[in-house]
Write an enzyme that holds these catalytic residues in place. Structure first.
Site, PDB file in Angstrom:
ATOM      1  N   ASP A 204      28.443 -12.829  15.258  1.00  0.00           N
ATOM      2  CA  ASP A 204      28.925 -14.235  15.629  1.00  0.00           C
ATOM      3  C   ASP A 204      30.380 -14.315  15.789  1.00  0.00           C
ATOM      4  OD1 ASP A 204      28.636 -17.065  16.237  1.00  0.00           O
ATOM      5  OD2 ASP A 204      26.824 -17.103  15.141  1.00  0.00           O
ATOM      6  N   HIS A 251      19.891 -21.023  25.459  1.00  0.00           N
ATOM      7  CA  HIS A 251      19.907 -22.659  26.086  1.00  0.00           C
ATOM      8  C   HIS A 251      21.325 -23.016  25.957  1.00  0.00           C
ATOM      9  CE1 HIS A 251      18.970 -23.897  21.761  1.00  0.00           C
ATOM     10  NE2 HIS A 251      20.324 -24.395  22.239  1.00  0.00           N
TER      11      HIS A 251
END
Length: 344
Positions: A204, A251
């Site tokens: 990340d 998404h």
């Protein structure tokens, strides 16, 4: 002769239920902000005690406690004292493994104000919860609300769902998993606790990895969960894993970006490696289910993405060199299933 209008064919009660959602949510959010459920853990309160604790009058104190009881957050004993319901005791007490208050704070502080400008997002086809002129994305490290609230919220949203994923898919066949965009490490903590042979890598943004060190350390898993900072659009994903997890990542992005992320995952995996897409999938005919469709609309105010269908993912996975092998449905928080694919 008196005539009466015919009774409507359907009741308007469902519309009232939808409109009243604001009452229930703001009741929950305020009680959480006041620390009500954490304070009540293992004890009870009268209206008078609650009012005195917060320096408020009897009337508003009684109204809030009554509202909390009405929606299943508090129970009342024979003396009239209030205690946490089982639901509140398990999910709304800070410090509990599946504490959900982090996500309540995200919705209340970050998303709720944005919905006053939903029409602006609709007409402009752009996010409204952050400044698209000044920030590169929703995940900018200089947004104090995001840094202080969002990642705790994502942990709250993810930890329960991680347990459902662990039940749905047999991770006994996996030895090393790469969690792409896995800030908070909720999935990795749950999976490593369930599967002793498993090691995980969280990939990340660097500042998110720093925020993730504490939950990993608190879980006693520093030796099994590695943190690698980077940008999955700019940096090559770490190799030497036999599975990649994308949980509530895709998404956030438009279709072109989804393709780039899937390509990056394909390059990081060996032939036969697993790709697990854990998301809130919209039905192929795009009629629901309600939470998936509403969270998809939420992406209008939050990102450039939406919730996609299994059929859409299947086509994109094929183009990225994957064979879709299974779709395992469950009823999670922010996710309703996992799509399983193998690298060709």
């Amino acid at each position: 002769m008196t005539t009466h209008a015919p009774q409507p064919a359907v009741s308007p009660v469902p519309l009232m239920d939808i409109a009243s959602g604001v009452y229930a949510f703001k009741t929950l959010a305020l009680a959480d902000e006041l620390g009500l459920f954490t304070w009540l853990s293992g004890r009870s309160t009268s209206v008078e005690e609650f009012a005195a604790r917060h320096g408020i009058e009897h009337r508003p104190a009684e109204l809030l406690l009554t509202a909390c009881a009405s929606i299943g957050l508090l129970d009342q004993d024979s003396t009239g004292a209030y205690t946490n319901s089982l639901l509140a005791e398990q999910y709304l007490v800070e410090g509990r493994p599946h504490y959900f208050g982090g996500w309540i704070k995200v919705v209340n502080r970050h998303e709720y104000p944005a919905y006053e400008h939903l029409e602006t997002s609709l007409r402009g086809n752009h996010p409204i919860s952050w400044d698209v002129e000044k920030q590169e994305s929703l995940f900018a490290p200089d947004d104090p609300i995001m840094v202080q609230t969002f990642w705790d919220g994502m942990y709250s949203l993810s930890r329960y769902t991680a347990g459902l994923l662990a039940d749905a898919f047999d991770f006994g066949v996996v030895t090393r998993i790469l969690d792409v965009g896995g800030g908070g490490a909720a999935f990795d903590i749950e999976l490593c606790q369930r599967y002793p042979q498993l090691r995980a890598t969280v990939f990340d943004l660097p500042f998110v990895c720093e925020l993730t060190r504490k939950p990993v350390s608190d879980a006693g898993l520093d030796d099994r969960i590695d943190l690698v900072g980077g940008d999955f659009f700019a940096d090559r994903l770490p190799a030497d894993h036999d599975a990649v997890l994308l949980s509530n990542i895709l998404h956030d992005w438009d279709e072109a970006a989804v393709g780039r992320i899937l390509d990056a995952c394909g390059k990081a995996l060996p032939a036969g490696g697993y790709l697990l897409i854990c998301e809130s999938f919209v039905a192929d005919d795009k009629t629901g289910p309600p939470l998936a469709a509403l969270m998809s609309l939420n992406m209008l105010v939050e990102t450039w993405g939406r919730n996609y269908t299994v059929a859409e993912y299947t086509g994109w996975l094929d183009a990225a060199g994957f064979d879709t092998t299974n779709f395992l449905r469950f009823d999670g928080l922010g996710a309703n299933g996992v799509l399983v694919a193998h690298k060709r």
